[in-house]
Each structure stands twice: as structure tokens, then as C-alpha cells.
Design a protein around this motif. Structure first.
Motif, PDB file in Angstrom:
ATOM      1  N   CYS A  29       9.415   0.601  -2.731  1.00 26.30           N
ATOM      2  CA  CYS A  29       8.201   0.172  -2.034  1.00 26.30           C
ATOM      3  C   CYS A  29       6.952   0.732  -2.706  1.00 26.30           C
ATOM      4  CB  CYS A  29       8.252   0.596  -0.568  1.00 26.30           C
ATOM      5  SG  CYS A  29       9.595  -0.154   0.372  1.00 26.30           S
ATOM      6  N   ILE A  30       6.997   2.008  -3.073  1.00 22.66           N
ATOM      7  CA  ILE A  30       5.844   2.623  -3.734  1.00 22.66           C
ATOM      8  C   ILE A  30       5.614   2.001  -5.099  1.00 22.66           C
ATOM      9  CG2 ILE A  30       4.975   4.785  -4.708  1.00 22.66           C
ATOM     10  CD1 ILE A  30       6.355   6.256  -2.453  1.00 22.66           C
ATOM     11  N   ASP A  31       6.696   1.731  -5.825  1.00 21.33           N
ATOM     12  CA  ASP A  31       6.546   1.142  -7.159  1.00 21.33           C
ATOM     13  C   ASP A  31       5.996  -0.282  -7.059  1.00 21.33           C
ATOM     14  OD1 ASP A  31       7.036   1.490 -10.072  1.00 21.33           O
ATOM     15  OD2 ASP A  31       8.327  -0.252  -9.774  1.00 21.33           O
ATOM     16  N   ASN A  32       6.439  -1.042  -6.062  1.00 22.21           N
ATOM     17  CA  ASN A  32       5.865  -2.378  -5.863  1.00 22.21           C
ATOM     18  C   ASN A  32       4.380  -2.280  -5.563  1.00 22.21           C
ATOM     19  OD1 ASN A  32       8.292  -3.693  -6.296  1.00 22.21           O
ATOM     20  ND2 ASN A  32       8.831  -3.745  -4.135  1.00 22.21           N
TER      21      ASN A  32
ATOM     22  N   ASP B 141       0.859  -1.175   0.000  1.00 24.41           N
ATOM     23  CA  ASP B 141       0.000   0.000   0.000  1.00 24.41           C
ATOM     24  C   ASP B 141       0.897   1.228   0.000  1.00 24.41           C
ATOM     25  OD1 ASP B 141      -1.626   2.235   0.869  1.00 24.41           O
ATOM     26  OD2 ASP B 141      -3.149   0.773   1.466  1.00 24.41           O
ATOM     27  N   SER B 142       0.802   2.032  -1.040  1.00 25.76           N
ATOM     28  CA  SER B 142       1.674   3.196  -1.174  1.00 25.76           C
ATOM     29  C   SER B 142       1.496   4.167  -0.017  1.00 25.76           C
ATOM     30  CB  SER B 142       1.396   3.906  -2.508  1.00 25.76           C
ATOM     31  OG  SER B 142       1.670   3.066  -3.592  1.00 25.76           O
ATOM     32  N   ALA B 143       0.261   4.441   0.344  1.00 23.83           N
ATOM     33  CA  ALA B 143       0.005   5.399   1.420  1.00 23.83           C
ATOM     34  C   ALA B 143       0.567   4.906   2.744  1.00 23.83           C
ATOM     35  CB  ALA B 143      -1.495   5.673   1.539  1.00 23.83           C
ATOM     36  N   VAL B 144       0.429   3.614   3.021  1.00 29.20           N
ATOM     37  CA  VAL B 144       0.960   3.060   4.265  1.00 29.20           C
ATOM     38  C   VAL B 144       2.478   3.140   4.272  1.00 29.20           C
ATOM     39  CG1 VAL B 144       1.172   0.957   5.634  1.00 29.20           C
ATOM     40  CG2 VAL B 144      -1.028   1.575   4.645  1.00 29.20           C
ATOM     41  N   SER B 145       3.120   2.865   3.137  1.00 29.00           N
ATOM     42  CA  SER B 145       4.583   2.958   3.061  1.00 29.00           C
ATOM     43  C   SER B 145       5.054   4.377   3.344  1.00 29.00           C
ATOM     44  CB  SER B 145       5.061   2.493   1.686  1.00 29.00           C
ATOM     45  OG  SER B 145       4.782   1.127   1.486  1.00 29.00           O
ATOM     46  N   CYS B 146       4.342   5.354   2.818  1.00 27.63           N
ATOM     47  CA  CYS B 146       4.707   6.754   3.070  1.00 27.63           C
ATOM     48  C   CYS B 146       4.543   7.102   4.550  1.00 27.63           C
ATOM     49  CB  CYS B 146       3.860   7.680   2.200  1.00 27.63           C
ATOM     50  SG  CYS B 146       4.144   7.481   0.426  1.00 27.63           S
ATOM     51  N   GLU B 147       3.467   6.624   5.161  1.00 25.18           N
ATOM     52  CA  GLU B 147       3.272   6.858   6.590  1.00 25.18           C
ATOM     53  C   GLU B 147       4.377   6.200   7.408  1.00 25.18           C
ATOM     54  OE1 GLU B 147       1.242   8.578   8.371  1.00 25.18           O
ATOM     55  OE2 GLU B 147      -0.177   9.306   6.869  1.00 25.18           O
TER      56      GLU B 147
ATOM     57  N   ASP C 248      -1.087   3.768 -12.159  1.00 23.16           N
ATOM     58  CA  ASP C 248      -0.650   4.119 -13.510  1.00 23.16           C
ATOM     59  C   ASP C 248       0.866   4.231 -13.581  1.00 23.16           C
ATOM     60  OD1 ASP C 248      -3.304   4.178 -14.125  1.00 23.16           O
ATOM     61  OD2 ASP C 248      -3.479   6.368 -14.086  1.00 23.16           O
ATOM     62  N   GLU C 249       1.383   4.244 -14.794  1.00 20.71           N
ATOM     63  CA  GLU C 249       2.817   4.392 -15.001  1.00 20.71           C
ATOM     64  C   GLU C 249       3.256   5.795 -14.586  1.00 20.71           C
ATOM     65  OE1 GLU C 249       5.177   2.357 -15.945  1.00 20.71           O
ATOM     66  OE2 GLU C 249       3.877   0.612 -16.185  1.00 20.71           O
ATOM     67  N   PRO C 250       4.399   5.913 -13.895  1.00 18.48           N
ATOM     68  CA  PRO C 250       4.882   7.245 -13.503  1.00 18.48           C
ATOM     69  C   PRO C 250       5.413   8.005 -14.701  1.00 18.48           C
ATOM     70  CG  PRO C 250       6.473   5.560 -12.874  1.00 18.48           C
ATOM     71  CD  PRO C 250       5.269   4.834 -13.391  1.00 18.48           C
ATOM     72  N   PRO C 251       5.333   9.333 -14.684  1.00 19.73           N
ATOM     73  CA  PRO C 251       5.828  10.127 -15.823  1.00 19.73           C
ATOM     74  C   PRO C 251       7.351  10.189 -15.818  1.00 19.73           C
ATOM     75  CG  PRO C 251       5.014  11.563 -14.091  1.00 19.73           C
ATOM     76  CD  PRO C 251       4.694  10.163 -13.651  1.00 19.73           C
ATOM     77  N   LEU C 252       7.903  10.486 -16.990  1.00 19.63           N
ATOM     78  CA  LEU C 252       9.347  10.658 -17.116  1.00 19.63           C
ATOM     79  C   LEU C 252       9.753  12.037 -16.609  1.00 19.63           C
ATOM     80  CD1 LEU C 252      10.012   9.126 -20.650  1.00 19.63           C
ATOM     81  CD2 LEU C 252      10.896   8.260 -18.475  1.00 19.63           C
ATOM     82  N   ALA C 253      10.982  12.115 -16.119  1.00 16.05           N
ATOM     83  CA  ALA C 253      11.532  13.398 -15.694  1.00 16.05           C
ATOM     84  C   ALA C 253      11.949  14.191 -16.937  1.00 16.05           C
ATOM     85  CB  ALA C 253      12.725  13.178 -14.786  1.00 16.05           C
ATOM     86  N   PRO C 254      11.895  15.521 -16.864  1.00 18.62           N
ATOM     87  CA  PRO C 254      11.393  16.318 -15.741  1.00 18.62           C
ATOM     88  C   PRO C 254       9.882  16.211 -15.610  1.00 18.62           C
ATOM     89  CG  PRO C 254      11.891  17.736 -17.596  1.00 18.62           C
ATOM     90  CD  PRO C 254      12.384  16.362 -17.986  1.00 18.62           C
ATOM     91  N   LEU C 255       9.420  16.308 -14.367  1.00 19.47           N
ATOM     92  CA  LEU C 255       7.996  16.172 -14.112  1.00 19.47           C
ATOM     93  C   LEU C 255       7.236  17.256 -14.862  1.00 19.47           C
ATOM     94  CD1 LEU C 255       5.966  14.512 -12.351  1.00 19.47           C
ATOM     95  CD2 LEU C 255       6.052  16.418 -10.736  1.00 19.47           C
ATOM     96  N   PRO C 256       6.269  16.871 -15.694  1.00 13.77           N
ATOM     97  CA  PRO C 256       5.511  17.885 -16.433  1.00 13.77           C
ATOM     98  C   PRO C 256       4.843  18.889 -15.504  1.00 13.77           C
ATOM     99  CG  PRO C 256       5.074  15.687 -17.289  1.00 13.77           C
ATOM    100  CD  PRO C 256       5.856  15.506 -16.023  1.00 13.77           C
TER     101      PRO C 256
ATOM    102  N   ALA D 215      -1.235  -2.511  -7.252  1.00 12.05           N
ATOM    103  CA  ALA D 215      -2.509  -1.814  -7.465  1.00 12.05           C
ATOM    104  C   ALA D 215      -2.955  -1.935  -8.918  1.00 12.05           C
ATOM    105  CB  ALA D 215      -2.374  -0.342  -7.070  1.00 12.05           C
ATOM    106  N   ARG D 216      -1.989  -1.858  -9.835  1.00 15.77           N
ATOM    107  CA  ARG D 216      -2.334  -1.971 -11.257  1.00 15.77           C
ATOM    108  C   ARG D 216      -2.856  -3.370 -11.567  1.00 15.77           C
ATOM    109  NH1 ARG D 216      -1.368   0.751 -15.895  1.00 15.77           N
ATOM    110  NH2 ARG D 216      -1.206  -0.448 -17.816  1.00 15.77           N
ATOM    111  N   GLU D 217      -2.131  -4.388 -11.074  1.00 18.97           N
ATOM    112  CA  GLU D 217      -2.579  -5.756 -11.320  1.00 18.97           C
ATOM    113  C   GLU D 217      -3.916  -6.011 -10.640  1.00 18.97           C
ATOM    114  OE1 GLU D 217      -1.063 -10.383 -10.764  1.00 18.97           O
ATOM    115  OE2 GLU D 217       0.219  -8.712 -10.182  1.00 18.97           O
TER     116      GLU D 217
END
Length: 721
Positions: free
Chosen positions: A338-341, A180-186, A212-220, A346-348
Motif C-alpha cells: 500500500c505504501i509503495d503504491n 496516501d502513505s500516511a493514511v494507510s499507516c493510520e 523517492d525510491e526506497p533505499p536498499l537493505a541494510p538501511l544506511p 506520489a512520484r507520478e
């Protein structure tokens, strides 16, 4: 050896030393013992050149002599220190109560060795240091206590490195324990505050949280960021954005620059910094927290931007340095993984839930005598499925199952098994025979999985599944059921009795057990409620302690969905119906006026009687003449075949439900065969004619014989509602 006069007046014996007592000069004076000039030279070198801090205190803990060559004492005149009390002589504030510790050494003679203390300089409280201190009591040859010797070694960098290592180890152990991304951040902000920072903020690209897929840098520019986590040592400090808020970063600021070049940076926070004007809410929060240093680190993976970590130090905390910046990069790297995992999960999960929703029926097929409702499946168990299938003679099949595994593969296997069940149900198989054939199908799928390439992860996942298949017959008021695995329904009778029917359970699908499947039959009175779930724990809870099911008679005339909602409300935390496939069915008695049954002898003359009874009954039901004629012809052909090829007694039954069903039952076991008679043949057209006149037909076998049935659709029927 030549003796010289030393500039020291005291000769002390250090107790508990290595190699026995030693005489050491400890202070200046007029009367000096004769000492070896090498001893004098050594003492002078220690007090003028040694990097180790040396401090001699008398019995009143006043400074006698100090080493002024250490970095912390450079520029301090010894004359300004000698004779002053220990507590006020030094330009530092020690967190630990060192004066009490030194006094204890003076009183007891028990030395303190290598004790690490934290200190701050009075002239600059933001400067923090760590010193390794040892305290020894000094005695003369006669045992008289002369004072104490204090040594101190600056271990600030070592302790900072150890502190950073502890923080990094805690993050690696703590962050990412859930997908869980939010839990990892906490988890991250809970570790770094207050151990590493006074304020910690984690912001994640909003699309990444959704999988969703993360955007490429630089962040738009104007990419939405979600404030995923926040923590501060100061309670009630104003914040720019609450947790859960979705916002966009204005620029240029250190945050936008960090997400552009993907480099962590330490920024000194000055109230007049020009970039603060671009982000007033954040500037106000920074000034309110009295933060003086910012450490911003991007959450990046393979040049993709997942988010940003912002760390602040405020008040008397020392500013971030280069070592802290390197640590922040490592913390960000671990958190990013952790967030990417979690994002991939979440995507799957989203894909699996989408596949599951498209594979499962959207609404149940409620019949005249059986009202059904589904509890929505959230996708937490994508291998779970439910189904209601309309069968001949107003019967309904109720199916619930669960495939082992997670993700898209479980959802796909579930879809395969559900399709097989639907296909087999059209052959009017008994529940035990249907599950036996489904068992063979699961074994075939398991073999295909075992023959996948060695590198395919599916090869290592065994295929097992549980399934329960029940057929409700409203004309007999019974339910015939067979199970594969541990699944079984909960039966709530009209008087409020809650039980799990005692029916035999067969082996789980995909297992290697050789035991056969068996079907059991139990009565289902009018007004009863059946609850099928794909989770045995949920079934047990509903049967033993669920309040809504025990009050089910109250739902006789209320919407069935109300009962579904109350079941969900009554579940304890951690046992959600959304994690399982659930069918709730309420039984109604079939209207007796919509069924007509006759029994005939095995005599050709009964064919005309069967046609006449059929004509009369269809007229009573106000069936149009064309359909009535076709029905008479069907009954005539089926009864003729039963007399010719079957065994008495012969029973004819008409059922008027959503379709018109004609049944002819006899006690023979010979299977009917659809033949295409040639022109010169005098027979062989009976079943063919019936199949052409009916929308569907089939054969159902029982222990007493067989039943041949046909169904005609209702568009041409003119019956009263």
C-alpha cells in the motif's frame, strides 16, 4: 453379563441428550447401583484420561468430581477441589459470567453448548486461554435435579488463529483504500490496536513519503524516518516522537537490526536490556507504557526498506508468540504494498505537477483594458490548463481547458493542446473556427492513441477534453466565446449581478459528435469580472452561492489577487480551486484618446487623406518621425489595396497600446496574398512592404468583411506615459 458395585452414589439422567435419557453415575459414595463394568470403566477413563475437561457440580454449584488429566488441571488434587464452590475452586478467572449461566441451566434445564469463554490464570494473569464450554443439567430417573455437568475443551490456539485471521482480514479490507502513505499507516494502527497490540507505531523512510525510491537493505545509518502513525490503548502515555516527527534511529537496537537483516523479531522487554541505553527517549516511552514484549517487523519490498512497524503488548496482555510474528510479517507485507503504491502515485503526481508547471504560463499577460490573475494549480488535475494570449488590436484571448485522465499522460496531452491553441491563435481565427480545428487535432491524437500497441495502457484510455476560448475586445466592450464541452465563464457585472453567459456549447474534444461549433457574443461592461474555471462544478458554485463574486465591485481598485484569495477562502471543504485551472479577469475601459478611426470612400484620392490623418494623429501621440513615416507608408499601401481589391466602405483605425496597430477594414471577402514582385512589375509590392515595415501582420475575417492589420513595436516610439 456380570454386575459390579460402582464407587458412585448418584445415578443421574442427563436431559435433552441424544438418544434419550441415560443413567450415569455421578459421585462417590457407599451405596452403589449395579452397573455394567464397561460403564464404570468408561467413567473412570473419562475422569482420568480424557483431554476434555469434565466437571460435576451439585445443586449448590459445588464441585463433586473433576477430570484432573487436562493440561489446565494437572497437578491439582481432586480432594482439594471436591466440595468447594465453583467460583473459588478453580485457579482461573473467566471473563464471561459463567456462574450465572450455569445457574440458569440448573434452573431451566436448557443446555449451553459450545460456548467459547476467555479465561486467565490467577497464578499468572499474562497467560490467557479460551475454552469451549457446554453445560448440561443432571436428573435422576424420577426427574429430580441432581446437579450439572460441565465440559470444557481448550481451544486457545484455535481462537488465537481465528483472531489473527480476523485482524489480517480487517487489514486487507481497510488499509490502502487511498493512495496516501500516511493514511494507510493510520488505517493500520487503527486496526491492530487493540485487536492485536496495545501500542502500534509505523515509521516510514522520509524520502519514500515524498515519492523517492526506497533505499536498499541494510538501511544506511542516519536515514531519516518519519513517524507516520501511532496509537495506544492507554491515553496520555508518553511517546518518544510525535506523529510527523522526522528522526534517525540510533543503534544497535532491535529496530536497526530488523532493518538490517529484514527479519521480524519478538523481543522481551526487560528494564536492564543493554540496547535501551542507545535510545533513551524510546526506552523511557517503553517503560512508561509498562510494555513487556516488542514485535518489530520491517516494511520491505524486493530488498528495499520502506519503514518499520513496532507493536507492543503491555500489562496483562499475553506476550507475542511465533504465530503473532508470522501475522506481523503478513501485515507488514500488505502495508508495504500500500505504501509503495502510494509512493509511486506520489512520484507520478510530482512529475506530472512539475511538467504541468513548466507547460503553463507563470504569469498572465495583462493588457491595458484587461487585468488577469491565475489561481495556482497544485497538480491534482494535471490535465487542466489556462492561458492568456495577446491578440491584435488590444484584444486578449482567455483559454481554459481540461484533459481527461490522470498523471503524466494527461499533462503531456494538455501541453500538446495548449501549444495548438497558441499556434492557431496567431492566425486570428474566430473562437468557433479555432475550436473546430482544435477538435480535428484532438481526433488525430485520439487516433494515434488507439493505434498504440495492445499492451500499452494508454490504448485503453479515451482522449477527451473540454475547452473554452474567449476573445475580449476592449474597443467594442464585448467578449466573443466558443466552448467545447461543459466549460463556461462566470460574469460579475459592476452592479453585482452574477451570471453564466448563455453561449452555445459544442462537442467535447475527442468525442464523436458531429455538431458544429458556434460562437456567442456578450457585453462586458467596464468594471466587470470574468472567472474561467476548468471544473464545471466549481463554476456552478461560484455563480450560485459564492460570496466573494457577489461583492466583486469592492475589488475595483484593490489587487486582483485579493479576489483570488477570497474565492479560495470561501470554497467549502472538498472543492478546492487548486484542483482546477482558474483565470480571474477584471475589465477596464480602453482609453478613447488612444484610438483613432476614419472612414473613407473607395476613391484613389482618399489615400492622401488617410496619410495626412495618420501623420496628424501620430504627431498628437508624439511618435518619432521614423516610425511615423513607416506608419504612413503602411496605411497608404493597405488603403490602396482596399480600394483596388476590396469593397466600400473603407475604414482605417489606429490603436496605440503596448504596440502601434494599423487596421484597414473593407467589406470585401477576397483574401490578401503576399507577393514578391519582379523587377519589371509595376505593382504587387504593397502587402510585402507593409510586412517588412511591421513586426507582425495578419487578416481577420468577420461577417461584414475583413480587416488587415499590422503591429509595430514600441522601442522606437516616443510617446507620453
Amino acid at each position: 453379563m456380570r454386575r459390579v458395585r460402582s464407587p458412585c452414589t448418584l445415578v443421574a439422567r442427563t436431559t435433552r441428550g441424544h438418544g434419550g435419557p441415560q443413567e450415569v453415575p455421578v459421585a462417590h459414595g457407599d451405596e452403589n447401583p449395579q452397573l455394567d463394568e464397561r460403564d464404570v470403566s468408561m467413567l473412570d477413563a473419562l475422569f482420568t484420561q480424557s483431554p476434555v475437561g469434565l466437571h460435576l457440580l451439585d445443586t449448590d454449584l459445588r464441585v463433586v468430581r473433576i477430570n484432573t488429566s487436562t493440561p489446565s488441571m494437572r497437578g491439582v488434587a481432586m480432594e482439594s477441589m471436591v466440595g468447594r464452590p465453583f467460583r473459588s475452586a478453580y485457579d482461573i478467572v473467566v471473563d464471561d459470567d459463567m456462574e450465572d449461566a450455569i445457574q440458569e441451566v440448573l434452573d431451566t434445564g436448557v443446555a449451553v453448548r459450545q460456548r467459547v469463554v476467555r479465561a486467565r490464570f490467577k497464578r499468572d494473569p499474562s497467560q490467557e486461554g479460551h475454552f469451549e464450554v457446554s453445560v448440561l443439567r443432571l436428573e435422576n430417573p424420577d426427574g429430580k435435579v441432581l446437579g450439572v455437568a460441565v465440559t470444557s475443551v481448550d481451544v486457545t490456539e484455535r481462537e488465537r488463529a481465528r483472531g489473527r485471521a480476523r485482524v489480517l482480514d480487517a487489514v486487507r479490507r481497510t488499509v490502502g483504500r487511498t493512495l496516501d502513505s500516511a493514511v494507510s499507516c493510520e488505517e493500520l494502527v487503527n486496526v491492530v490496536v487493540p485487536a492485536f497490540a496495545d501500542v502500534a507505531i509505523v515509521e516510514v523512510v522520509d524520502a519514500v513519503i515524498r515519492g523517492d525510491e526506497p533505499p536498499l537493505a541494510p538501511l544506511p545509518a542516519n536515514t531519516p524516518l518519519l513517524r507516520a502513525a501511532y496509537r495506544s490503548v492507554a491515553e496520555g502515555t508518553p511517546i518518544a516522537h510525535p506523529v510527523g516527527d522526522v528522526h534517525r534511529l540510533p543503534g544497535p537496537t532491535p529496530f536497526t537490526r530488523c532493518l538490517a537483516d529484514l527479519r521480524a523479531r519478538v523481543v522481551s522487554l526487560r528494564p536492564d536490556a543493554p540496547w535501551l541505553a542507545f535510545d533513551p527517549p524510546r526506552a523511557e516511552a517503553i517503560l512508561s507504557a509498562k510494555a513487556h514484549t516488542l514485535l518489530a517487523a520491517p516494511l520491505t519490498l524486493r530488498d528495499n526498506v520502506l519503514g518499520l512497524i513496532s507493536l507492543y503488548r503491555a500489562g496483562d496482555s499475553p506476550p507475542f508468540d511465533e504465530g503473532d510474528r508470522r501475522l506481523a510479517v503478513e501485515l507488514a507485507a500488505h502495508t508495504t504494498l500500500c505504501i509503495d503504491n502510494a509512493r509511486r502515485f506520489a512520484r507520478e503526481h510530482t512529475v506530472a505537477a512539475t511538467v504541468q508547471r513548466h507547460l503553463l504560463p507563470r504569469s498572465p499577460e495583462s493588457q491595458t483594458s484587461l487585468e488577469t490573475a491565475y489561481l495556482s494549480v497544485t497538480g491534482a488535475d494535471p490535465g487542466a490548463w489556462y492561458d492568456t494570449i495577446a491578440l491584435s488590436s488590444a484584444r486578449t484571448a482567455l483559454v481554459v481547458g481540461s484533459v481527461s485522465g490522470k498523471g503524466l499522460n494527461a499533462a503531456a496531452t494538455m501541453g500538446q493542446l495548449r501549444t495548438v491553441v497558441r499556434s492557431l491563435s496567431t492566425f486570428d481565427l474566430s473562437p468557433d473556427e479555432l475550436l473546430a480545428r482544435l477538435y480535428d487535432t484532438a481526433a488525430h491524437l485520439a487516433t494515434e492513441r488507439a493505434n498504440l500497441p495492445l499492451g500499452d495502457p494508454m490504448r485503453r484510455e479515451p482522449l477527451t477534453a473540454d475547452c473554452v476560448y474567449a476573445v475580449h475586445d476592449p474597443l467594442t466592450g464585448t467578449c466573443t466565446m466558443a466552448g467545447a464541452g461543459r466549460l463556461a465563464p462566470v460574469l460579475v457585472e459592476p452592479d453585482g449581478t452574477v451570471s453564466i453567459p448563455d453561449t452555445p456549447a459544442g462537442p467535447a474534444l475527442g468525442s464523436e459528435a458531429d455538431s458544429p461549433f458556434a460562437a456567442g457574443e456578450f457585453a462586458v461592461p467596464d468594471g466587470s469580472v470574468l472567472v474561467f474555471t476548468s471544473d464545471p462544478l466549481l463554476t456552478s458554485y461560484l455563480a450560485e452561492s459564492s460570496r466573494p463574486l457577489r461583492q466583486s465591485p469592492d475589488y475595483r481598485d484593490r489587487p486582483l489577487q485579493d479576489l483570488c484569495d477570497d474565492i479560495v477562502y470561501a470554497l467549502p471543504a472538498g472543492m478546492g480551486a487548486g484542483d482546477a485551472a482558474v483565470i480571474v479577469a477584471r475589465v477596464r475601459s480602453f482609453p478613447p484618446e488612444q484610438v483613432a478611426t476614419w472612414e473613407f470612400e473607395s476613391d484613389p484620392a482618399t489615400v492622401a487623406l488617410a496619410r495626412r490623418n495618420t501623420r496628424t494623429q501620430l504627431a498628437r501621440w508624439q511618435i518619432d518621425q521614423d516610425t511615423a513615416f513607416n506608419t504612413e507608408l503602411i496605411v497608404s499601401e493597405l488603403v490602396t489595396n482596399a480600394i483596388r481589391y476590396g469593397s466600400p466602405p473603407i475604414e482605417v483605425r489606429l490603436v496605440s497600446d503596448r504596440s502601434l496597430t494599423c487596421e484597414v477594414r473593407d467589406s470585401g471577402s477576397a483574401a490578401p496574398h503576399l507577393r514578391h514582385a519582379r523587377t519589371v512589375d509595376e505593382g504587387g509590392r504593397g502587402l510585402f512592404i507593409a510586412s517588412q515595415l511591421a513586426q507582425a501582420w495578419g487578416t481577420r475575417y468577420t461577417t461584414e468583411g475583413k480587416t488587415i492589420w499590422t503591429e509595430q513595436s514600441f522601442p522606437s516610439l516616443k510617446r507620453r506615459s
